[in-house]
Design a protein around this motif. Structure first.
Motif, mmCIF file in Angstrom:
data_model
loop_
_atom_site.group_PDB
_atom_site.id
_atom_site.type_symbol
_atom_site.label_atom_id
_atom_site.label_comp_id
_atom_site.label_asym_id
_atom_site.label_seq_id
_atom_site.Cartn_x
_atom_site.Cartn_y
_atom_site.Cartn_z
ATOM 1 N N PRO A 62 6.268 -14.310 17.200
ATOM 2 C CA PRO A 62 7.333 -14.353 17.342
ATOM 3 C C PRO A 62 8.187 -15.665 17.591
ATOM 4 C CG PRO A 62 7.107 -13.671 19.420
ATOM 5 C CD PRO A 62 5.955 -13.449 18.601
ATOM 6 N N LYS A 108 11.665 -15.961 9.159
ATOM 7 C CA LYS A 108 10.601 -14.440 8.785
ATOM 8 C C LYS A 108 10.121 -13.510 7.500
ATOM 9 C CE LYS A 108 8.468 -17.023 12.513
ATOM 10 N NZ LYS A 108 7.411 -16.723 14.224
ATOM 11 N N ASP A 144 4.419 -11.749 7.767
ATOM 12 C CA ASP A 144 4.304 -12.675 8.652
ATOM 13 C C ASP A 144 4.397 -13.050 10.551
ATOM 14 O OD1 ASP A 144 4.144 -16.246 9.135
ATOM 15 O OD2 ASP A 144 5.852 -16.780 8.310
ATOM 16 N N TYR A 145 5.643 -12.180 10.731
ATOM 17 C CA TYR A 145 6.018 -12.035 11.385
ATOM 18 C C TYR A 145 4.901 -11.230 12.325
ATOM 19 C CZ TYR A 145 8.618 -10.334 16.215
ATOM 20 O OH TYR A 145 9.165 -9.909 17.253
ATOM 21 N N ARG A 182 1.887 -13.914 12.326
ATOM 22 C CA ARG A 182 1.804 -15.056 13.364
ATOM 23 C C ARG A 182 2.708 -14.891 14.640
ATOM 24 N NH1 ARG A 182 1.106 -19.852 10.548
ATOM 25 N NH2 ARG A 182 2.490 -20.876 11.391
ATOM 26 N N SER A 220 16.596 -9.794 13.377
ATOM 27 C CA SER A 220 17.066 -11.783 14.045
ATOM 28 C C SER A 220 18.031 -11.654 13.037
ATOM 29 C CB SER A 220 15.481 -11.747 13.733
ATOM 30 O OG SER A 220 14.752 -11.266 14.741
ATOM 31 N N ASN A 270 13.048 -16.697 13.335
ATOM 32 C CA ASN A 270 12.883 -15.392 12.964
ATOM 33 C C ASN A 270 13.267 -14.261 12.078
ATOM 34 O OD1 ASN A 270 10.134 -15.441 15.068
ATOM 35 N ND2 ASN A 270 11.782 -15.094 16.440
ATOM 36 N N PRO A 316 8.465 -9.491 7.451
ATOM 37 C CA PRO A 316 7.853 -9.327 7.798
ATOM 38 C C PRO A 316 6.639 -8.712 8.127
ATOM 39 C CG PRO A 316 8.957 -7.753 6.778
ATOM 40 C CD PRO A 316 9.346 -9.112 6.576
ATOM 41 N N ALA A 363 11.214 -6.498 13.157
ATOM 42 C CA ALA A 363 11.814 -7.298 14.130
ATOM 43 C C ALA A 363 12.251 -8.613 12.916
ATOM 44 C CB ALA A 363 11.047 -7.867 14.937
ATOM 45 N N THR A 364 12.561 -8.640 12.216
ATOM 46 C CA THR A 364 12.609 -10.110 11.504
ATOM 47 C C THR A 364 14.113 -9.137 10.979
ATOM 48 O OG1 THR A 364 11.892 -8.792 9.155
ATOM 49 C CG2 THR A 364 10.842 -10.466 10.323
ATOM 50 N N PRO A 385 7.948 -20.033 10.765
ATOM 51 C CA PRO A 385 6.869 -19.224 9.179
ATOM 52 C C PRO A 385 6.231 -20.085 8.058
ATOM 53 C CG PRO A 385 9.376 -19.753 9.069
ATOM 54 C CD PRO A 385 9.315 -20.624 10.322
#
Length: 284
Positions: A54, A44, A48-49, A52, A253, A41, A46, A249-250, A58
């Protein structure tokens, strides 16, 4: 008949070994899954996250999240602070531990058991009970918000555990070796540094690695004692930034990956040292 009798137990043990190995492999995979998800993650974008999720790989490797986080928190400075504090504490705590344990385990000073009990009690005290007195003392001696204050605090905390552990190890140290060194004219300091330390190095190396990792992961006391941005450690910087909820989120991570990666690398570098020290301790 003798050959068959000696080979049969080995054949019976083989399935057990395979089962144990399989269980260990499963445990290792389960342990690595969270780290793998964080790494995936972190790479990836944002979008893509969001598309697709978590759990999927990617489409393209995206390093901008890691770079943005590094620049945003000045991660190089935080990494240097954590390295200086953890390395200093590890070395100083081992030195203090071996000297005090030498006096307690080999010197056999009066009140030895009471002193060891005090060190054990110090290990059992929660950091929440220590933080206000430490804060007050640091203010009084003008060490508040300095790396030196954190180094002194954790050197005392870690050396309490090291003294408790090493005193029991050195109490069983072969007396014949000590007496032979003294017959040869060695002083107490020479016996310590030329006899005791080399023979106890496997245990000391294990303590050195553990003290580094434990200090690296500390959060509460550095959070209280280091309020300036330029003095903060990696865990404090991560906690403060995530608490502000300014990251997607990315990026979170990426921050988690950068936070745990140095400790993992340090552990892998000294993995043989740990294995050797634990094996020697088990043999003893």
């Amino acid at each position: 008949m003798t050959t068959i009798a000696t080979r049969t137990p080995r054949r019976r043990r083989d399935p057990v070994r395979h089962i144990v190995l399989a269980v260990l492999v499963v445990i290792a995979v389960l342990t690595l899954i969270p780290f793998a998800l964080v790494a995936v993650n972190a790479l990836k974008s944002p979008s893509d996250y969001a598309q697709r999720g978590p759990l999927r790989l990617p489409e393209t490797v995206y390093f901008k999240g890691i770079v943005d986080f590094w620049v945003r928190v000045d991660f190089g400075e935080k990494l240097w602070n954590s390295t200086v504090i953890s390395a200093s504490v590890a070395v100083l705590a081992v030195l203090v531990s071996i000297v005090t344990a030498y006096a307690l385990g080999i010197g056999r000073i009066k009140g030895r058991m009471w002193i060891i009990a005090i060190f054990l009690l110090a290990n059992l005290m929660p950091q929440e009970a220590l933080v206000y007195p430490l804060y007050f003392l640091a203010k009084q001696v003008d060490l508040y918000d300095t790396r030196l204050a954190v180094i002194i605090i954790f050197t005392a905390i870690q050396s309490a555990f090291g003294t408790y552990l090493l005193s029991s190890v050195l109490s069983a140290f072969p007396r014949e070796i000590l007496e032979a060194a003294r017959v040869d004219g060695a002083s107490r300091w020479q016996v310590l540094w030329r006899v005791v330390v080399p023979m106890s190095w496997p245990t000391l190396s294990v303590l050195l690695v553990f003290f580094f990792i434990w200090t690296w992961n500390e959060f509460f006391i550095p959070l209280v004692m280091l309020i300036s941005n330029e003095n903060q450690t990696v865990p404090v910087a991560l906690g403060v930034l995530q608490g502000q909820r300014l990251m997607d989120a990315t990026t979170q991570s990426a921050s988690a990956l950068l936070g745990i990666l140095p400790a993992v690398v340090f552990f892998l570098i000294f993995q043989r040292t740990l294995t050797r020290g634990i094996a020697v301790g088990a043999v003893k």
